[in-house]
Design a protein around this motif. Structure first.
Motif, PDB file in Angstrom:
ATOM      1  N   VAL A   1       0.838  -1.200   0.000  1.00  0.00           N
ATOM      2  CA  VAL A   1       0.000   0.000   0.000  1.00  0.00           C
ATOM      3  C   VAL A   1       0.874   1.252   0.000  1.00  0.00           C
ATOM      4  N   VAL A   2       1.934   1.238   0.827  1.00  0.00           N
ATOM      5  CA  VAL A   2       2.855   2.378   0.867  1.00  0.00           C
ATOM      6  C   VAL A   2       3.471   2.615  -0.512  1.00  0.00           C
ATOM      7  N   SER A   3       3.948   1.559  -1.155  1.00  0.00           N
ATOM      8  CA  SER A   3       4.572   1.687  -2.470  1.00  0.00           C
ATOM      9  C   SER A   3       3.577   2.186  -3.504  1.00  0.00           C
ATOM     10  N   ALA A   4       2.347   1.690  -3.445  1.00  0.00           N
ATOM     11  CA  ALA A   4       1.344   2.087  -4.427  1.00  0.00           C
ATOM     12  C   ALA A   4       0.992   3.564  -4.311  1.00  0.00           C
ATOM     13  N   GLU A   5       0.921   4.083  -3.075  1.00  0.00           N
ATOM     14  CA  GLU A   5       0.493   5.473  -2.907  1.00  0.00           C
ATOM     15  C   GLU A   5       1.635   6.473  -2.985  1.00  0.00           C
ATOM     16  N   THR A   6       2.854   6.053  -2.683  1.00  0.00           N
ATOM     17  CA  THR A   6       3.991   6.990  -2.720  1.00  0.00           C
ATOM     18  C   THR A   6       4.907   6.760  -3.910  1.00  0.00           C
ATOM     19  N   GLY A   7       4.889   5.549  -4.469  1.00  0.00           N
ATOM     20  CA  GLY A   7       5.794   5.207  -5.558  1.00  0.00           C
ATOM     21  C   GLY A   7       7.156   4.746  -5.101  1.00  0.00           C
ATOM     22  N   LYS A   8       7.398   4.698  -3.786  1.00  0.00           N
ATOM     23  CA  LYS A   8       8.727   4.313  -3.305  1.00  0.00           C
ATOM     24  C   LYS A   8       8.940   2.812  -3.453  1.00  0.00           C
ATOM     25  N   PRO A   9      10.186   2.371  -3.631  1.00  0.00           N
ATOM     26  CA  PRO A   9      10.475   0.939  -3.749  1.00  0.00           C
ATOM     27  C   PRO A   9      10.048   0.173  -2.507  1.00  0.00           C
ATOM     28  N   ALA A  10       9.789  -1.129  -2.685  1.00  0.00           N
ATOM     29  CA  ALA A  10       9.318  -1.959  -1.582  1.00  0.00           C
ATOM     30  C   ALA A  10      10.302  -1.968  -0.415  1.00  0.00           C
ATOM     31  N   GLY A  11      11.596  -1.982  -0.715  1.00  0.00           N
ATOM     32  CA  GLY A  11      12.599  -1.992   0.345  1.00  0.00           C
ATOM     33  C   GLY A  11      12.548  -0.749   1.199  1.00  0.00           C
ATOM     34  N   ASP A  12      12.328   0.416   0.578  1.00  0.00           N
ATOM     35  CA  ASP A  12      12.224   1.653   1.338  1.00  0.00           C
ATOM     36  C   ASP A  12      10.935   1.683   2.153  1.00  0.00           C
TER      37      ASP A  12
ATOM     38  N   PRO B   1       2.000  13.272   7.179  1.00  0.00           N
ATOM     39  CA  PRO B   1       2.535  13.613   5.868  1.00  0.00           C
ATOM     40  C   PRO B   1       2.448  12.426   4.909  1.00  0.00           C
ATOM     41  N   TRP B   2       2.807  12.683   3.653  1.00  0.00           N
ATOM     42  CA  TRP B   2       2.761  11.633   2.641  1.00  0.00           C
ATOM     43  C   TRP B   2       4.121  10.991   2.384  1.00  0.00           C
ATOM     44  N   ASN B   3       5.206  11.647   2.753  1.00  0.00           N
ATOM     45  CA  ASN B   3       6.524  11.129   2.348  1.00  0.00           C
ATOM     46  C   ASN B   3       6.946   9.895   3.142  1.00  0.00           C
ATOM     47  N   TYR B   4       6.594   9.854   4.426  1.00  0.00           N
ATOM     48  CA  TYR B   4       6.790   8.656   5.251  1.00  0.00           C
ATOM     49  C   TYR B   4       5.466   8.404   5.973  1.00  0.00           C
TER      50      TYR B   4
ATOM     51  N   GLU C   1      14.344   2.745  -9.813  1.00  0.00           N
ATOM     52  CA  GLU C   1      14.924   1.540  -9.218  1.00  0.00           C
ATOM     53  C   GLU C   1      15.330   1.792  -7.780  1.00  0.00           C
ATOM     54  N   HIS C   2      16.143   2.818  -7.573  1.00  0.00           N
ATOM     55  CA  HIS C   2      16.611   3.121  -6.222  1.00  0.00           C
ATOM     56  C   HIS C   2      15.666   4.065  -5.478  1.00  0.00           C
ATOM     57  N   TYR C   3      14.892   4.820  -6.186  1.00  0.00           N
ATOM     58  CA  TYR C   3      13.868   5.656  -5.561  1.00  0.00           C
ATOM     59  C   TYR C   3      12.736   5.881  -6.559  1.00  0.00           C
ATOM     60  N   GLY C   4      11.614   6.346  -6.044  1.00  0.00           N
ATOM     61  CA  GLY C   4      10.418   6.479  -6.855  1.00  0.00           C
ATOM     62  C   GLY C   4      10.237   7.868  -7.443  1.00  0.00           C
ATOM     63  N   PRO C   5       9.045   8.137  -7.951  1.00  0.00           N
ATOM     64  CA  PRO C   5       8.748   9.443  -8.544  1.00  0.00           C
ATOM     65  C   PRO C   5       8.519  10.498  -7.471  1.00  0.00           C
TER      66      PRO C   5
END
Length: 499
Positions: free
Chosen positions: A76-87, A141-144, A304-308
Motif C-alpha cells: 500500500v505504501v509503495s502504491a500510494e507513494t511510488g517508493k520501492p518496496a525496500g524503502d 505527511p505523505w513522504n513517510y 529503481e533506487h527511488y520512486g517518482p
C-alpha cells in the motif's frame, strides 16, 4: 480527482508513477470530524482506565498485526507513494520498533515519581505523575506515511489518549490500513479513528474539541495550524521540514561520508525532511570527496533506487532551485535542469553555489544536493547554522564529531552515520526555528502527550504552620532566621553580617 455520490464527496488516491487509482475515500466534513472526536472522547475514558500494562498488551497486538502483514502494508505504501518496496519496509520496520518502545516504557516515563518536598514542607510527601490529555489529533505527511505519523500516534496511545488521524490526501490508504489493523487489535472502542480529505478536513480537526494537535508538513501550513489551534488554546507539536546539512571534516572517513551524502540526498527521491540537502566539506578533502559523491551518484537510478515525486507540483520547485543555482554561478557535476522529468528527477550534484541561492536557503525536497568547500570546521558550523531551519544534521569526523554535533543549531545530529537518530526510539525527534517545536519519540515524546500532575500530601502536622491566618509573629521571626542561616551562608559576608 473528486466526485459526488449520494451527497458524499469522495476523492481518489493515485499511484504517482502511473496515475492508476489506488483507492477512493470520503472527504470528511466538519460534522464528520466533530463526530469522530466525540466518539474518541468516549473511547478515551475506557482506554485511559486500562492502565499502562493493558494498553501495552493491546499495542503489542497491533504491532504484531503490522509485523505479520508487513508485505501487505508495504504494498500500500509503495502504491500510494511510488517508493520501492525496500524503502517502504524500512519505514514500517522502524515504526514497529517505536510502537514497542512506547508500549514498554510508558509506565517508567509517565508513572508516579517522588520529589523532594524541601526544608519548609518536610512533613509532606511530594509526587508527580503524567496523565493523558484526552483526544489527540494527528495530521500526517505523505513522504513517510507510516513512520512519521506513528511517531505521534503510537506515543499518544501509549500515554493513554485516544487519537483521530488525518493522513495526507496522497496516502489515505496507508492511514486506513493502520487504523483498520488497530481496530482488529482493539475492537472494543474506537480509540484510533480515521478522517480523510484535503486541507479543510485537517483544519476542521484542528478546530475540533481535541486536546492537542501533532502536525507534520510545511512551515507555512504549520503556521495556519497554530493560528487555528489558538482559537481554543489547543497546544500543538509542529514538525515543519528542514534544510539539513552534512559536515565533512579533514579526518573523516570519506567513503562513508560520500555514501551517507548520496543516500541522505537521494533516497525517497529526496523527499525526506531530515534528508541531506547541503554539504560543507573541509578544503583539504573537498576535491576527493566531491569525486566520490559524483561517482556514487552516477549509479543511482530513478525508478529503481527511488520512486517518482509524489507531489507533481514539487517538480517545479526542484527545477526552479536548480536553475537559480546555475544562474548564480553554480555548476552541475551531475544532472541539472534537464534532470527534472514529468514524474522522476535524476540525481543532481551542484557545486560552487552561492549561499544566498534558493538551493541553499530553501527546502528543495527533491533528489539534489549542494556541496560547498569550507576552509575549516568553524566556517562549516557557521554556514550550517545560518538557516531559518534547524531539524537534523550529520557530521563525519573521527576526532571532533561530538564537539561539532553539539555546536549545530538542530534538534538532532548523527555522527559518522546517516540519520541514525531517527531509528533510535529512545531519542527525541524534532527541530528548532522554522523546523518547528515539540518532540516525538523517546521519553520526551511520551510526555508531549500527557500533562504533569503534582500532588503534595501532608504526612503529619508540625507546630510550624505557615499557611494559616493563625500564624504568629514569633513563627515569622523563626522562619526568617532559619532561612537566613540555611541559605545565607552561601555567597560570602555582606555589610549586614560583618561581625
Amino acid at each position: 480527482m473528486t466526485s459526488t455520490t449520494q451527497a458524499v464527496e469522495t476523492f481518489d488516491s493515485l499511484n504517482p508513477a502511473t496515475d492508476e487509482v489506488v483507492g477512493t475515500y470520503p472527504v470528511h466534513t466538519d460534522d464528520d470530524v466533530n463526530t469522530a472526536v466525540a466518539k474518541a472522547r468516549e473511547a478515551f475514558r475506557w482506554w485511559a482506565s486500562l492502565g499502562f500494562a493493558e494498553r501495552a498488551e493491546r499495542l503489542r497486538r497491533w504491532k504484531g498485526i503490522i509485523a505479520r502483514r508487513l508485505p501487505e502494508l508495504c504494498a500500500v505504501v509503495s502504491a500510494e507513494t511510488g517508493k520501492p518496496a525496500g524503502d517502504a519496509q524500512l519505514e514500517v520496520v522502524l515504526a514497529v520498533e517505536h510502537i514497542e518502545w512506547a508500549a514498554r516504557n510508558a509506565r517508567r516515563v509517565l508513572g508516579p515519581k517522588r520529589r523532594s518536598p524541601g526544608l519548609l514542607l518536610a512533613n509532606h510527601a511530594a509526587t508527580v505523575e503524567y496523565q493523558p490529555l484526552g483526544v489527540v489529533g494527528v495530521i500526517g505527511p505523505w513522504n513517510y506515511p507510516v513512520f512519521t505519523p506513528l511517531g505521534s500516534i503510537g506515543y499518544a496511545l501509549a500515554a493513554g489518549n485516544a487519537v483521530v488521524f488525518k493522513p495526507s490526501e496522497y496516502t489515505p490508504g496507508v492511514g486506513a490500513w493502520l487504523v483498520d489493523a488497530f481496530a482488529e487489535a482493539v475492537p472494543e472502542h474506537p480509540v484510533l479513528q480515521l478522517v480523510t480529505g484535503f486541507g479543510a478536513t485537517g483544519a476542521a480537526l484542528t478546530r475540533a474539541d481535541v486536546d492537542k494537535i501533532a502536525f507534520t508538513g510545511s512551515a507555512a501550513t504549520g503556521r495556519k495550524i497554530m493560528a487555528a489551534a489558538a482559537e481554543r488554546l489547543t497546544p500543538v507539536i509542529i514538525e515543519a521540514g528542514g534544510k539539513d546539512p552534512l559536515l565533512v571534516d579533514a579526518d573523516a572517513d570519506l567513503d562513508a561520508a560520500a555514501d551517507a551524502a548520496v543516500w541522505g540526498a537521494f533516497s525517497n527521491a529526496g523527499q525526506t525532511c531530515v534528508g541531506v540537502e547541503r554539504v560543507y566539506v573541509h578544503a583539504a578533502v573537498y576535491d576527493e570527496f566531491v569525486g566520490k559523491v559524483t561517482e556514487r551518484a552516477r549509479t543511482v537510478r530513478p525508478g529503481e533506487h527511488y520512486g517518482p515525486m509524489t507531489m507533481r507540483s514539487q517538480l517545479e520547485v526542484v527545477r526552479r532551485h536548480i536553475a537559480d543555482a546555475l544562474a548564480r554561478g553554480g555548476r552541475a557535476l551531475l544532472g541539472g535542469t534537464d534532470a527534472v522529468g514529468d514524474r522522476y528527477v535524476r540525481p543532481t550534484v551542484l557545486v560552487e553555489v552561492p549561499e544566498d541561492s534558493e538551493a541553499v536557503r530553501e527546502e528543495t525536497f527533491g533528489p539534489t544536493v549542494v556541496v560547498m568547500r569550507v576552509s575549516d570546521m568553524d566556517e562549516a558550523v557557521e554556514k550550517a547554522n545560518d538557516s531559518r531551519y534547524g531539524l537534523g544534521a550529520t557530521v563525519f569526523s573521527r576526532r571532533r564529531g561530538m564537539e561539532l554535533a553539539r555546536r549545530l543549531r538542530t534538534g538532532m545530529t548523527s555522527v559518522n552515520a546517516p540519520l541514525s537518530f531517527a531509528g533510535i526510539a529512545s531519542l527525541p525527534f524534532g527541530g528548532v526555528g522554522d523546523s518547528g517545536f515539540g518532540r516525538i519519540h523517546g521519553p520526551e515524546g511520551l510526555r508531549e502527550f500527557a500533562r504533569p500532575k503534582a500532588v503534595a500530601r501532608q504526612r503529619f502536622r508540625v507546630p510550624l504552620a505557615l499557611t494559616t491566618f493563625a500564624r504568629s509573629a514569633k513563627t515569622d521571626e523563626f522562619v526568617g532566621r532559619l532561612i537566613a542561616t540555611w541559605h545565607g551562608r552561601h555567597g560570602g559576608r555582606d555589610k549586614w553580617n560583618r561581625r
